[in-house]
Design an enzyme around this catalytic site. Structure first.
Site, PDB file in Angstrom:
ATOM      1  CB  CYS A  92     -78.805 -42.161  76.595  1.00 37.08           C
ATOM      2  SG  CYS A  92     -77.201 -41.481  76.183  1.00 37.08           S
ATOM      3  CG  HIS A 164     -78.283 -44.495  72.749  1.00 41.80           C
ATOM      4  ND1 HIS A 164     -78.947 -43.478  73.419  1.00 41.80           N
ATOM      5  CD2 HIS A 164     -79.070 -45.649  72.923  1.00 41.80           C
ATOM      6  CE1 HIS A 164     -80.152 -44.027  73.861  1.00 41.80           C
ATOM      7  NE2 HIS A 164     -80.189 -45.509  73.661  1.00 41.80           N
TER       8      HIS A 164
END
Length: 232
Positions: A92, A164
């Site tokens: 990510c 994330h």
């Protein structure tokens, strides 16, 4: 290197991300820490801010909030937004950078014949899904990712990452959230150059931080022009 096609995650470190960006082929942007989202702290960030990279802990409250936002975006036209799907676990951080580079290429050119230049030229006409699949086969980006990824004491720890990266950019006067786990970008609100950082800070405060009061594993970076380069 990757273990069973799972990458080791990047850290939210402005110096490391800058060096990574330079090796990829974008040296015209740099990163600075955001220490909080009240106006006094945001006033310390050099302008103009081009984007905000945000790292947050994944939990059910945020997932639910984001799913609700997604339903409101189904009628948006995203033809002017560069987007890529994430298929590689823990990639990510690199996905956020690709979203950043892809949507700022008109203002901050990539280094000619660089890893990024080659990648964007190859995937330019592809769908977001095909771009994500192409990244899985790009060993140049994978190798550079792992040159600058975080250190882990136990390699099995990379299986249990629950934070994330996403990125917020301004496109045609709107704040756009780009998250490779989603099927499309998320439009939040109208903004302008002077207010982009402050408006993004409010979004992060309301839709992320307030949903995770017991988990403070947040980190944010402002993306600003490198002092040595002028905006096109």
């Amino acid at each position: 290197m990757a273990k069973n096609d799972i990458w080791t995650p990047l850290e939210s470190n402005p110096d490391s991300l800058y060096l990574y960006s330079c090796k990829l082929g974008q040296s015209k942007l740099k990163f600075v820490d955001i220490y909080g989202f009240n106006n006094d702290l945001l006033d310390m960030i050099p302008q103009p801010v081009q984007a905000v990279i945000f790292l947050y802990p994944v939990n059910d409250n945020i997932v639910s909030e984001n799913n609700t936002n997604d339903k409101h975006n189904l009628k948006e036209n995203f033809d002017n937004v560069w987007f890529i799907k994430q298929y590689i676990p823990n990639s990510c951080g690199t996905i956020a950078l690709l979203h950043l580079y892809g949507n700022l290429r008109n203002k901050f050119e990539l280094d000619k014949d660089s890893v990024l230049d080659d990648f964007f030229n190859k995937v330019n006409e592809m769908s977001a899904e095909k771009r994500g699949q192409e990244l899985k086969n790009n060993k140049s980006i994978e190798n550079l990712h792992h040159e600058f990824c975080g250190q882990v004491e136990n390699r099995d720890d990379i299986l249990d990452v629950d934070t994330h990266f996403i990125v917020f950019v301004q496109i045609e006067g709107k704040i756009i959230e780009l998250d490779g786990r989603k099927d499309h970008p998320t439009v939040h609100c109208f903004t302008n150059g002077d207010n982009f950082l402050y408006d993004t800070g409010k979004i992060i405060q309301d839709k992320f931080i307030e949903k995770c009061k017991d988990d403070l594993r947040f980190s944010a970076l402002a993306v600003i022009p490198n002092d040595n380069f002028d905006i096109i």
